[in-house]
Design a protein around this motif. Sequence first.
Motif, PDB file in Angstrom:
ATOM      1  N   MET A   1       0.514  -0.817   0.102  1.00 27.38           N
ATOM      2  CA  MET A   1      -0.104   0.209   0.237  1.00 27.38           C
ATOM      3  C   MET A   1       1.106   1.126   0.182  1.00 27.38           C
ATOM      4  O   MET A   1       1.452   1.416   0.680  1.00 27.38           O
ATOM      5  N   SER A   2       0.194   2.517  -1.396  1.00 25.31           N
ATOM      6  CA  SER A   2       1.564   3.082  -0.954  1.00 25.31           C
ATOM      7  C   SER A   2       0.746   4.101  -0.788  1.00 25.31           C
ATOM      8  O   SER A   2      -0.323   4.871  -1.519  1.00 25.31           O
ATOM      9  N   GLY A   3       0.936   5.212   0.094  1.00 28.02           N
ATOM     10  CA  GLY A   3       0.262   7.119  -0.516  1.00 28.02           C
ATOM     11  C   GLY A   3      -2.090   6.673   0.084  1.00 28.02           C
ATOM     12  O   GLY A   3      -1.751   7.148   0.061  1.00 28.02           O
ATOM     13  N   VAL A   4      -1.770   5.195   0.732  1.00 31.86           N
ATOM     14  CA  VAL A   4      -3.321   5.168   0.641  1.00 31.86           C
ATOM     15  C   VAL A   4      -3.857   5.961   1.794  1.00 31.86           C
ATOM     16  O   VAL A   4      -4.143   5.999   2.826  1.00 31.86           O
ATOM     17  N   ASN A   5      -4.727   6.285   1.131  1.00 31.08           N
ATOM     18  CA  ASN A   5      -6.200   7.337   2.233  1.00 31.08           C
ATOM     19  C   ASN A   5      -7.410   7.502   2.192  1.00 31.08           C
ATOM     20  O   ASN A   5      -7.595   6.716   0.578  1.00 31.08           O
ATOM     21  N   LYS A   6      -8.298   6.999   2.773  1.00 29.60           N
ATOM     22  CA  LYS A   6      -9.327   6.746   2.996  1.00 29.60           C
ATOM     23  C   LYS A   6     -10.401   7.292   3.385  1.00 29.60           C
ATOM     24  O   LYS A   6      -9.608   8.302   4.648  1.00 29.60           O
ATOM     25  N   HIS A   7     -11.619   8.061   3.285  1.00 31.91           N
ATOM     26  CA  HIS A   7     -12.872   8.950   3.852  1.00 31.91           C
ATOM     27  C   HIS A   7     -13.929   7.842   3.956  1.00 31.91           C
ATOM     28  O   HIS A   7     -14.337   7.479   3.043  1.00 31.91           O
ATOM     29  N   PHE A   8     -14.664   7.998   5.181  1.00 31.49           N
ATOM     30  CA  PHE A   8     -15.832   8.103   5.582  1.00 31.49           C
ATOM     31  C   PHE A   8     -17.167   8.896   5.797  1.00 31.49           C
ATOM     32  O   PHE A   8     -16.519   9.739   6.262  1.00 31.49           O
ATOM     33  N   LEU A  14      -8.194   6.166   7.146  1.00 30.43           N
ATOM     34  CA  LEU A  14      -7.166   5.681   6.801  1.00 30.43           C
ATOM     35  C   LEU A  14      -6.102   7.086   6.460  1.00 30.43           C
ATOM     36  O   LEU A  14      -5.934   7.749   5.058  1.00 30.43           O
ATOM     37  N   LYS A  15      -4.689   7.183   7.166  1.00 28.94           N
ATOM     38  CA  LYS A  15      -4.102   8.290   6.489  1.00 28.94           C
ATOM     39  C   LYS A  15      -2.344   8.435   6.306  1.00 28.94           C
ATOM     40  O   LYS A  15      -2.224   7.453   6.760  1.00 28.94           O
ATOM     41  N   ASP A  16      -3.099   8.240   4.347  1.00 30.03           N
ATOM     42  CA  ASP A  16      -1.162   8.362   4.169  1.00 30.03           C
ATOM     43  C   ASP A  16      -0.493   6.635   4.686  1.00 30.03           C
ATOM     44  O   ASP A  16       0.271   6.279   5.614  1.00 30.03           O
ATOM     45  N   ILE A  17      -1.666   6.026   4.687  1.00 29.77           N
ATOM     46  CA  ILE A  17      -0.386   4.228   4.922  1.00 29.77           C
ATOM     47  C   ILE A  17       0.768   3.835   3.809  1.00 29.77           C
ATOM     48  O   ILE A  17      -0.389   3.522   2.540  1.00 29.77           O
ATOM     49  N   ASP A  18       1.535   3.926   4.123  1.00 28.93           N
ATOM     50  CA  ASP A  18       2.619   3.140   3.451  1.00 28.93           C
ATOM     51  C   ASP A  18       2.528   1.813   4.246  1.00 28.93           C
ATOM     52  O   ASP A  18       3.643   1.881   5.291  1.00 28.93           O
ATOM     53  N   LEU A  19       2.212   0.784   3.333  1.00 29.51           N
ATOM     54  CA  LEU A  19       2.970  -0.949   3.805  1.00 29.51           C
ATOM     55  C   LEU A  19       3.278  -1.658   3.002  1.00 29.51           C
ATOM     56  O   LEU A  19       2.288  -1.649   2.324  1.00 29.51           O
ATOM     57  N   ASP A  51      -9.092   6.745  -1.268  1.00 28.17           N
ATOM     58  CA  ASP A  51      -9.502   7.899  -2.322  1.00 28.17           C
ATOM     59  C   ASP A  51      -8.629   8.066  -2.862  1.00 28.17           C
ATOM     60  O   ASP A  51      -8.815   9.079  -3.950  1.00 28.17           O
ATOM     61  N   GLU A  52      -7.688   7.892  -2.684  1.00 21.85           N
ATOM     62  CA  GLU A  52      -6.130   8.179  -3.170  1.00 21.85           C
ATOM     63  C   GLU A  52      -5.429   7.011  -2.982  1.00 21.85           C
ATOM     64  O   GLU A  52      -5.399   6.043  -1.515  1.00 21.85           O
ATOM     65  N   GLY A  53      -3.547   6.739  -3.116  1.00 20.84           N
ATOM     66  CA  GLY A  53      -3.011   5.971  -3.501  1.00 20.84           C
ATOM     67  C   GLY A  53      -3.007   4.797  -4.089  1.00 20.84           C
ATOM     68  O   GLY A  53      -3.805   4.540  -5.252  1.00 20.84           O
ATOM     69  N   GLU A  54      -2.264   3.772  -3.715  1.00 22.69           N
ATOM     70  CA  GLU A  54      -1.612   2.640  -4.416  1.00 22.69           C
ATOM     71  C   GLU A  54      -2.335   0.991  -3.590  1.00 22.69           C
ATOM     72  O   GLU A  54      -1.352   1.250  -2.843  1.00 22.69           O
ATOM     73  N   ILE A  55      -2.834   0.476  -4.383  1.00 23.85           N
ATOM     74  CA  ILE A  55      -2.050  -0.917  -3.674  1.00 23.85           C
ATOM     75  C   ILE A  55      -2.264  -2.286  -4.650  1.00 23.85           C
ATOM     76  O   ILE A  55      -2.552  -2.098  -5.357  1.00 23.85           O
ATOM     77  N   SER A  56      -1.331  -2.648  -4.787  1.00 24.09           N
ATOM     78  CA  SER A  56      -0.021  -3.696  -5.455  1.00 24.09           C
ATOM     79  C   SER A  56      -0.190  -5.156  -4.747  1.00 24.09           C
ATOM     80  O   SER A  56       0.000  -5.527  -3.629  1.00 24.09           O
ATOM     81  N   ILE A  57      -0.528  -5.656  -5.076  1.00 24.00           N
ATOM     82  CA  ILE A  57      -0.779  -7.436  -4.728  1.00 24.00           C
ATOM     83  C   ILE A  57       0.026  -8.536  -5.992  1.00 24.00           C
ATOM     84  O   ILE A  57      -0.135  -8.496  -7.041  1.00 24.00           O
ATOM     85  N   ASP A  58       1.714  -8.540  -4.930  1.00 26.02           N
ATOM     86  CA  ASP A  58       2.079  -9.152  -6.326  1.00 26.02           C
ATOM     87  C   ASP A  58       2.560  -8.950  -6.640  1.00 26.02           C
ATOM     88  O   ASP A  58       2.818  -9.652  -8.360  1.00 26.02           O
ATOM     89  N   LEU A 206      -1.473   1.326  14.452  1.00 28.14           N
ATOM     90  CA  LEU A 206      -2.912   1.651  14.002  1.00 28.14           C
ATOM     91  C   LEU A 206      -3.350   2.787  14.812  1.00 28.14           C
ATOM     92  O   LEU A 206      -3.786   2.286  16.168  1.00 28.14           O
ATOM     93  N   SER A 207      -3.704   4.518  15.195  1.00 25.46           N
ATOM     94  CA  SER A 207      -3.932   4.626  15.454  1.00 25.46           C
ATOM     95  C   SER A 207      -4.685   5.796  15.090  1.00 25.46           C
ATOM     96  O   SER A 207      -4.025   6.670  14.008  1.00 25.46           O
ATOM     97  N   ASP A 208      -6.570   6.533  15.034  1.00 29.88           N
ATOM     98  CA  ASP A 208      -6.214   7.326  14.636  1.00 29.88           C
ATOM     99  C   ASP A 208      -6.274   7.195  12.827  1.00 29.88           C
ATOM    100  O   ASP A 208      -6.384   7.972  12.259  1.00 29.88           O
ATOM    101  N   GLY A 209      -5.970   6.187  12.218  1.00 29.74           N
ATOM    102  CA  GLY A 209      -5.734   6.060  10.829  1.00 29.74           C
ATOM    103  C   GLY A 209      -4.500   6.133  10.345  1.00 29.74           C
ATOM    104  O   GLY A 209      -4.118   6.074   9.167  1.00 29.74           O
TER     105      GLY A 209
END
Length: 237
Positions: A1-8, A14-19, A51-58, A206-209
């Motif tokens: 996951m890179s730069g993942v952001n999500k809002h409800f 989810l705030k700028d998740i890089d994993l 909303d933002e960022g990228e997720i790749s699998i393999d 993880l805390s507050d996204g």
Amino acid sequence: MSGVNKHFGDLHVLKDIDLTVHPGEVVVLIGPSGSGKSTLCRTINRLETIDEGEISIDGTPLPAEGKALAKLRSDVGMVFQAFNLFAHKSVLSNVMLGPMKVRGKSKKEAQDLAMALLEKVGVANQAHKLPAQLSGGQQQRVAIARALAMRPKVMLFDEPTSALDPEMINEVLDTMVALAKEGMTMIVVTHEMGFARKAAHRVIFLSDGQVVEESTPEEFFTNPQSDRAKDFLGKIL
Ligand code: ADP
Ligand code: MG
């Protein structure tokens, strides 16, 4: 996951998740209720959009929809708190269904695979029962076998033991530890420190996204760095 952001709506969940989770790695995701752990898991097979960022699998970016998404989803096994087995089908049929419908296996192949997996999780003798005739711990092990039947590249577990009676928690955790030792790539949301200590390579807090802390289980549980992690551990330990 890179730069993942999500809002409800107004909630930035989810705030700028890089994993990055490497093949064979076991990552435990831990954090207060409402911090976004389930949402993070659900974005990995696009049960939630981002909303933002990228997720790749393999190496393959998650497609938005269609056949490509279905294909990639079948590489991601998911086990939830609620077992979500098909109530009107036998344990064996529950495990055979995916390989037949999605992987195009013959009935014979699917049955052999399903029995081998039920054996592996220790419930082969329950194969012809309905899910409701099994204990919660047994049902959750069937759910694990069902996910494994798809031969996933990664397994996601979202609080797999939190709906179980205490005496059944270990049988499920032991199954997960065995899977980890075989080299399965796993992302596990759990507060079970025993599992984290035995099987996890990394703990992500993880805390507050936000990813607030990332360390080895030993380090995280004995020497948390952030106030938020200290506060959280003070409440669960
Ligand atoms: P956790 O699994 O860490 O307890 P969740 O990912 O379930 O946290 O939820 C994170 C936050 O997002 C919570 O505040 C929750 O209420 C909110 N949330 C989760 N799903 C939805 C949804 N479908 N619509 C609106 N808000 C949601
Ligand atoms: Mg959750």
